[in-house]
Design an enzyme around this catalytic site. Structure first.
Site, PDB file in Angstrom:
ATOM      1  N   SER A 138      -5.923   1.258  17.887  1.00  0.00           N
ATOM      2  CA  SER A 138      -6.500   2.279  16.962  1.00  0.00           C
ATOM      3  C   SER A 138      -7.579   2.715  18.259  1.00  0.00           C
ATOM      4  O   SER A 138      -7.783   1.902  18.656  1.00  0.00           O
ATOM      5  CB  SER A 138      -7.427   1.915  15.742  1.00  0.00           C
ATOM      6  OG  SER A 138      -8.164   2.525  15.520  1.00  0.00           O
ATOM      7  N   ASN A 171       0.879  -1.113   0.085  1.00  0.00           N
ATOM      8  CA  ASN A 171       0.431   0.143  -0.128  1.00  0.00           C
ATOM      9  C   ASN A 171       0.817   1.106   0.050  1.00  0.00           C
ATOM     10  O   ASN A 171       0.507   2.317   0.731  1.00  0.00           O
ATOM     11  CB  ASN A 171      -1.285   0.200   1.556  1.00  0.00           C
ATOM     12  CG  ASN A 171      -2.272   0.791   0.712  1.00  0.00           C
ATOM     13  OD1 ASN A 171      -2.773   1.432  -0.232  1.00  0.00           O
ATOM     14  ND2 ASN A 171      -2.677   2.059   1.872  1.00  0.00           N
ATOM     15  N   LEU A 200       6.640  -9.327   5.766  1.00  0.00           N
ATOM     16  CA  LEU A 200       6.541  -9.849   6.965  1.00  0.00           C
ATOM     17  C   LEU A 200       6.415 -11.299   6.985  1.00  0.00           C
ATOM     18  O   LEU A 200       6.005 -11.885   8.374  1.00  0.00           O
ATOM     19  CB  LEU A 200       6.443  -8.527   8.787  1.00  0.00           C
ATOM     20  CG  LEU A 200       6.499  -7.491   8.685  1.00  0.00           C
ATOM     21  CD1 LEU A 200       6.264  -6.699   9.656  1.00  0.00           C
ATOM     22  CD2 LEU A 200       8.473  -7.062   8.624  1.00  0.00           C
ATOM     23  N   TYR A 223      -4.611   5.523  17.882  1.00  0.00           N
ATOM     24  CA  TYR A 223      -4.253   6.577  17.106  1.00  0.00           C
ATOM     25  C   TYR A 223      -5.892   6.800  17.261  1.00  0.00           C
ATOM     26  O   TYR A 223      -6.435   6.151  16.796  1.00  0.00           O
ATOM     27  CB  TYR A 223      -4.070   6.505  15.555  1.00  0.00           C
ATOM     28  CG  TYR A 223      -2.059   5.939  15.217  1.00  0.00           C
ATOM     29  CD1 TYR A 223      -1.582   5.775  16.798  1.00  0.00           C
ATOM     30  CD2 TYR A 223      -2.596   5.463  14.495  1.00  0.00           C
ATOM     31  CE1 TYR A 223      -0.004   5.017  16.429  1.00  0.00           C
ATOM     32  CE2 TYR A 223      -1.168   4.872  14.090  1.00  0.00           C
ATOM     33  CZ  TYR A 223      -0.448   4.489  14.671  1.00  0.00           C
ATOM     34  OH  TYR A 223       0.900   4.111  14.723  1.00  0.00           O
ATOM     35  N   LYS A 268      -6.507  -5.060  15.583  1.00  0.00           N
ATOM     36  CA  LYS A 268      -5.552  -4.844  16.627  1.00  0.00           C
ATOM     37  C   LYS A 268      -6.118  -5.064  17.967  1.00  0.00           C
ATOM     38  O   LYS A 268      -5.579  -5.135  18.881  1.00  0.00           O
ATOM     39  CB  LYS A 268      -6.632  -3.226  16.250  1.00  0.00           C
ATOM     40  CG  LYS A 268      -5.842  -2.497  15.203  1.00  0.00           C
ATOM     41  CD  LYS A 268      -4.458  -2.485  15.247  1.00  0.00           C
ATOM     42  CE  LYS A 268      -3.838  -1.641  13.498  1.00  0.00           C
ATOM     43  NZ  LYS A 268      -3.001  -1.993  12.834  1.00  0.00           N
ATOM     44  N   TYR A 316     -10.826  -6.265  10.952  1.00  0.00           N
ATOM     45  CA  TYR A 316      -9.680  -4.821  11.063  1.00  0.00           C
ATOM     46  C   TYR A 316      -9.326  -4.608  12.584  1.00  0.00           C
ATOM     47  O   TYR A 316      -8.136  -4.769  12.872  1.00  0.00           O
ATOM     48  CB  TYR A 316      -9.616  -4.040  10.065  1.00  0.00           C
ATOM     49  CG  TYR A 316      -8.981  -2.694  10.533  1.00  0.00           C
ATOM     50  CD1 TYR A 316      -7.274  -2.534  10.522  1.00  0.00           C
ATOM     51  CD2 TYR A 316      -9.309  -2.132  11.057  1.00  0.00           C
ATOM     52  CE1 TYR A 316      -6.559  -1.572  10.439  1.00  0.00           C
ATOM     53  CE2 TYR A 316      -8.869  -0.413  11.486  1.00  0.00           C
ATOM     54  CZ  TYR A 316      -6.972  -0.492  11.273  1.00  0.00           C
ATOM     55  OH  TYR A 316      -6.054   0.805  12.156  1.00  0.00           O
TER      56      TYR A 316
HETATM   57  P1  NAD Z   1      -0.594   2.649   4.694  1.00  0.00           P
HETATM   58  O1  NAD Z   1      -1.308   1.938   4.784  1.00  0.00           O
HETATM   59  O2  NAD Z   1      -0.051   4.008   4.338  1.00  0.00           O
HETATM   60  O3  NAD Z   1       0.696   2.114   6.229  1.00  0.00           O
HETATM   61  C1  NAD Z   1       1.348   0.384   5.968  1.00  0.00           C
HETATM   62  C2  NAD Z   1       1.993  -0.138   5.135  1.00  0.00           C
HETATM   63  O4  NAD Z   1       2.333  -1.581   5.680  1.00  0.00           O
HETATM   64  C3  NAD Z   1       2.200   0.069   3.750  1.00  0.00           C
HETATM   65  O5  NAD Z   1       3.497   1.129   3.032  1.00  0.00           O
HETATM   66  C4  NAD Z   1       2.267  -1.747   3.276  1.00  0.00           C
HETATM   67  O6  NAD Z   1       3.113  -1.533   2.047  1.00  0.00           O
HETATM   68  C5  NAD Z   1       2.950  -2.314   4.292  1.00  0.00           C
HETATM   69  N1  NAD Z   1       2.893  -3.958   4.832  1.00  0.00           N
HETATM   70  C6  NAD Z   1       1.742  -3.896   4.570  1.00  0.00           C
HETATM   71  N2  NAD Z   1       1.561  -5.412   5.316  1.00  0.00           N
HETATM   72  C7  NAD Z   1       2.738  -5.477   4.751  1.00  0.00           C
HETATM   73  C8  NAD Z   1       3.642  -7.046   5.318  1.00  0.00           C
HETATM   74  N3  NAD Z   1       3.251  -7.912   5.391  1.00  0.00           N
HETATM   75  N4  NAD Z   1       4.886  -6.630   5.202  1.00  0.00           N
HETATM   76  C9  NAD Z   1       5.551  -5.989   5.194  1.00  0.00           C
HETATM   77  N5  NAD Z   1       5.013  -4.638   4.339  1.00  0.00           N
HETATM   78  C10 NAD Z   1       3.575  -4.437   5.218  1.00  0.00           C
HETATM   79  O7  NAD Z   1      -1.325   3.245   6.527  1.00  0.00           O
HETATM   80  P2  NAD Z   1      -0.834   3.703   8.285  1.00  0.00           P
HETATM   81  O8  NAD Z   1      -2.304   4.525   7.782  1.00  0.00           O
HETATM   82  O9  NAD Z   1       0.122   4.374   8.060  1.00  0.00           O
HETATM   83  O10 NAD Z   1      -1.233   3.115   8.944  1.00  0.00           O
HETATM   84  C11 NAD Z   1      -0.105   2.344  10.075  1.00  0.00           C
HETATM   85  C12 NAD Z   1      -0.321   1.471  10.921  1.00  0.00           C
HETATM   86  O11 NAD Z   1      -1.203   2.860  11.294  1.00  0.00           O
HETATM   87  C13 NAD Z   1      -1.199   0.627  10.513  1.00  0.00           C
HETATM   88  O12 NAD Z   1      -1.042  -0.361  11.649  1.00  0.00           O
HETATM   89  C14 NAD Z   1      -2.613   0.535  10.817  1.00  0.00           C
HETATM   90  O13 NAD Z   1      -3.530   0.196  11.429  1.00  0.00           O
HETATM   91  C15 NAD Z   1      -2.688   1.753  11.830  1.00  0.00           C
HETATM   92  N6  NAD Z   1      -3.417   3.004  11.693  1.00  0.00           N
HETATM   93  C16 NAD Z   1      -3.695   3.726  11.158  1.00  0.00           C
HETATM   94  C17 NAD Z   1      -5.207   4.766  11.407  1.00  0.00           C
HETATM   95  C18 NAD Z   1      -5.472   5.619  10.032  1.00  0.00           C
HETATM   96  O14 NAD Z   1      -6.926   6.055  10.057  1.00  0.00           O
HETATM   97  N7  NAD Z   1      -4.336   5.757   8.911  1.00  0.00           N
HETATM   98  C19 NAD Z   1      -6.070   4.755  12.338  1.00  0.00           C
HETATM   99  C20 NAD Z   1      -5.264   3.971  13.457  1.00  0.00           C
HETATM  100  C21 NAD Z   1      -4.346   2.900  13.071  1.00  0.00           C
END
Ligand code: NAD
Ligand code: UDP
Length: 331
Positions: free
Chosen positions: A124, A35, A59, A177, A153, A149
């Site tokens: 989250s 992503n 991962l 967050y 968490k 999802y």
């Molecule tokens: P994002 O999708 O922009 O970033 C996540 C990254 O992880 C991506 O670059 C993706 O390519 C990488 N990824 C996914 N699975 C992977 C794997 N198996 N191996 C290696 N890389 C992998 O998301 P974000 O908005 O930056 O969120 C980061 C974290 O924060 C996530 O865990 C998300 O659940 C959590 N979070 C996000 C929000 C939000 O609204 N953005 C809110 C609460 C929690």
């Protein structure tokens, strides 16, 4: 400190890398680009003026993780990697459980093996479920989340608790967050959702730039001052700084912190501010409520202030300005 940032090319991870490097930490990024785009790496190097070590590994593949730990003396990990689309997780639960859980377990097992026992995990506000109050404190504890999802968490938080109970030499910080939005002021990095966005701010940006026609506001009959839903929007740079503080203050034990501004903002307030500060029009219509949405909630971020010496500094105006700057830069 040498920090492994998983998912470090994603939205929150990339902004955190900038702040970590500003504080002279060494950073290693692992991301499978599911992503995110590789160009983000160049942009990070441009913003920080530093070369960053990057592994395009998954991962879910434990051998790949192991290589990273073998090749680098890592002190601590910030674990962002995971799938995050709530709606998609309802349609593809197995994909979410498999990626989010297996990658985390692989990571923790490898950390254990290499005696790296400091981790900050991205959780989250969704873990609070529907607690029946609007201001969320950490003490509320977890309820059943409303999506696969959210359940990942909750499950990962529980895995971390069990891990700590079995070996209290781990230092674990769980950050919950609220609604991350905004972009880096350079306009080089920001949020780039695939396809049509589900979240409010990315949708507003696409309507303002003419890529989408009309924003649907999901309900104006909530028991809130203007009838629209209220959330706690947090600028991603403030959120990123929260991670730096969390790592600086990571202490023996397992700790949870809400990262939010502590202030509720309604959908209409956000749209009106976006229009005013950026002098653009956001066409919208009021439609019915979206299933599963809560009327109102926001963070009590007092614990993060008291224990991490962290609070948000950016305003709703900054959020709207920086989001629009990123959108214009990336048309
Ligand atoms: P994002 O999708 O922009 O970033 C996540 C990254 O992880 C991506 O670059 C993706 O390519 C990488 N990824 C996914 N699975 C992977 C794997 N198996 N191996 C290696 N890389 C992998 O998301 P974000 O908005 O930056 O969120 C980061 C974290 O924060 C996530 O865990 C998300 O659940 C959590 N979070 C996000 C929000 C939000 O609204 N953005 C809110 C609460 C929690
Ligand atoms: N929202 C909206 N139209 C949209 C997307 C979201 O009115 O196209 C509202 C939604 O009902 C909620 C708020 O904006 O009140 C934040 O929604 P988002 O999906 O960004 O975050 P979450 O619901 O996960 O807090």
């Amino acid at each position: 400190m040498k920090i492994l940032v998983t998912g470090g090319l994603g939205f929150i991870g990339s902004h955190t890398v900038v702040e970590l490097l500003k504080e002279n930490n060494e950073v290693i990024i692992v991301d499978n680009l599911y992503n995110s785009k590789i160009e983000v790496l160049e942009k990070l190097e441009k913003i920080t003026g530093k070369k960053i070590k990057f592994y395009k590994y998954d991962l879910v593949n434990k051998e790949e993780i192991e290589k990273i730990f073998k090749e680098n003396e890592i002190d601590s990990v910030i674990h962002f990697a995971g799938y995050k689309a709530v709606g998609e997780s309802v349609k593809k639960p197995l994909m979410y459980y498999s990626n989010n859980l297996i990658s985390t377990i692989n990571l923790l097992e490898t950390m254990n093996k290499y005696n790296v026992k400091k981790i900050v995990f991205s959780s989250s506000a969704t873990v609070y479920g529907n607690p029946g109050v609007v201001k969320y404190t950490e003490e509320l504890g977890r309820k059943d989340a409303s999506s696969p999802y959210g359940t990942t968490k909750c499950m990962i938080e529980k895995i971390l608790e069990d891990l700590y109970a079995s070996d209290n030499s781990w230092n674990i910080t769980i950050l919950r967050y609220f609604n991350p939005v905004g972009a880096h002021e350079s306009g080089l990095i920001g949020e780039e959702p695939n396809g049509i966005p589900n979240n409010l701010m990315p949708y507003v940006m696409k309507v303002a730039s003419g890529k989408l026609e009309t924003l649907s506001i999901f309900g104006n009959d909530y028991p809130t001052p203007d009838g629209t839903g209220i959330r706690d929007y947090i600028h991603v740079v403030d959120l990123a700084k929260g991670h730096v503080k969390a790592l600086e203050k990571i202490k023996e034990g397992l700790n949870y912190y809400n990262l939010g501004s502590g202030k509720g903002i309604s959908v209409l307030e956000l749209v009106n501010t976006f229009e005013k500060i950026n002098n653009v029009k956001v066409n919208y219509k009021i439609v019915g409520r979206r299933e599963g949405d809560l009327a109102e909630y926001y963070a009590d971020a007092t614990k993060a202030l008291n224990e991490l010496n962290w609070k948000t500094e950016k305003t709703l105006e900054d959020i709207c300005k920086d989001s629009w700057n990123y959108e214009k830069n990336n048309k």
